[in-house]
Design a protein around this motif. Structure first.
Motif, PDB file in Angstrom:
ATOM      1  N   TYR A 109      -4.268 -14.369   1.972  1.00 33.88           N
ATOM      2  CA  TYR A 109      -4.215 -15.161   0.294  1.00 33.88           C
ATOM      3  C   TYR A 109      -5.509 -15.809  -0.171  1.00 33.88           C
ATOM      4  O   TYR A 109      -5.960 -15.687  -1.366  1.00 33.88           O
ATOM      5  N   THR A 114      -6.571 -11.200   0.246  1.00 34.32           N
ATOM      6  CA  THR A 114      -5.931 -10.231   0.170  1.00 34.32           C
ATOM      7  C   THR A 114      -4.728 -10.002  -1.122  1.00 34.32           C
ATOM      8  O   THR A 114      -4.351 -11.394  -2.189  1.00 34.32           O
ATOM      9  N   GLU A 115      -5.251  -8.811  -2.082  1.00 35.35           N
ATOM     10  CA  GLU A 115      -4.436  -8.543  -2.976  1.00 35.35           C
ATOM     11  C   GLU A 115      -2.656  -8.710  -2.763  1.00 35.35           C
ATOM     12  O   GLU A 115      -1.771  -7.770  -2.268  1.00 35.35           O
ATOM     13  N   GLN A 118       0.253  -6.201  -1.598  1.00 31.94           N
ATOM     14  CA  GLN A 118      -0.615  -5.106  -1.129  1.00 31.94           C
ATOM     15  C   GLN A 118      -0.320  -5.990   0.215  1.00 31.94           C
ATOM     16  O   GLN A 118       0.019  -6.366   1.315  1.00 31.94           O
ATOM     17  N   ARG A 119       0.396  -4.186   0.873  1.00 37.08           N
ATOM     18  CA  ARG A 119       0.791  -4.661   2.816  1.00 37.08           C
ATOM     19  C   ARG A 119       0.616  -3.983   3.529  1.00 37.08           C
ATOM     20  O   ARG A 119       0.563  -2.844   3.266  1.00 37.08           O
ATOM     21  N   LEU A 120       0.087  -4.234   4.727  1.00 32.56           N
ATOM     22  CA  LEU A 120      -0.166  -2.949   6.049  1.00 32.56           C
ATOM     23  C   LEU A 120       0.897  -3.513   6.572  1.00 32.56           C
ATOM     24  O   LEU A 120       0.891  -4.982   7.493  1.00 32.56           O
ATOM     25  N   ASP A 154       2.886  -9.519   8.068  1.00 35.37           N
ATOM     26  CA  ASP A 154       2.739  -7.845   8.004  1.00 35.37           C
ATOM     27  C   ASP A 154       4.017  -7.539   8.895  1.00 35.37           C
ATOM     28  O   ASP A 154       3.280  -6.563   9.442  1.00 35.37           O
TER      29      ASP A 154
END
Length: 198
Positions: A109, A114-115, A118-120, A154
């Protein structure tokens, strides 16, 4: 072929969550998954000292067994985490690992920007937990904590096995259904991971 890291978070080697996790591991292996088993009580992992040495690179500056555990998790397709309940949350061993993963939060972050939200999702996660009481909210704290821990890794909380009224070592042996559920969950997790990697 999927790779899973199984984290034993109990201070007891043969405690209820350790027994349940061993069943899940056996199930995953029976489906062809490679499983790296990590017993946290055997690892030297300092608590986070909040010195923010990780601000520049996201790398924790405390050198101990944390880095090897972190690297194993990040290289895996699946994560199994087993913890007993202590004061309505995870064990101290698990919490120390979680807190050291603050360095990953900083990287994700602050450094990589990373916003939020927002998930990867790179891996699937299974939580196994057991507590001594019947309390309706026995697992609320643990589920919330694990959700955010998995987020920084993640990892999707794919399933959770939560068992009440298991306190003394060996109590779970009186519940063959619980053991079968754990084995089945390991099989299903391995199947899900192998399907994702196909």
């Amino acid at each position: 072929m999927g790779r899973i890291v199984a984290i034993y978070g109990s201070p007891r080697r043969a405690g209820n969550t350790a027994t349940l996790l061993a069943e899940a591991v056996a199930g995953a292996k029976s489906r062809g998954a490679l499983v790296d088993e990590i017993v946290l009580r055997d690892r030297k992992i300092s608590p986070c000292l909040e010195i923010y040495g990780c601000k520049k690179t996201g790398e924790c500056v405390i050198k101990d067994d944390f880095q090897a555990v972190r690297d194993a998790i990040l290289a895996a397709d699946g994560l199994m985490l087993a913890t007993p309940i202590f004061f309505y949350t995870v064990s101290a061993h698990v919490k120390a690992l979680m807190d050291r993963c603050q360095s990953l939060w900083v990287k994700k972050y602050w450094i990589d920007k990373t916003e939020p939200g927002q998930r990867l999702l790179r891996r699937e996660g299974l939580l196994i937990s057991a507590g001594a009481t019947k309390g309706k909210r026995l697992f609320d704290g643990t589920l919330l904590t694990v959700k955010y821990f998995f987020d920084v890794l993640d990892t999707r909380l794919w399933d959770s096995l939560l068992y009440r009224e298991l306190e003394f070592e060996g109590d779970v042996e009186k519940h063959p259904l619980y053991l079968q559920q754990a084995r089945d969950a390991g099989c299903r997790l391995a199947g899900a991971i192998c399907a994702d990697n196909a």
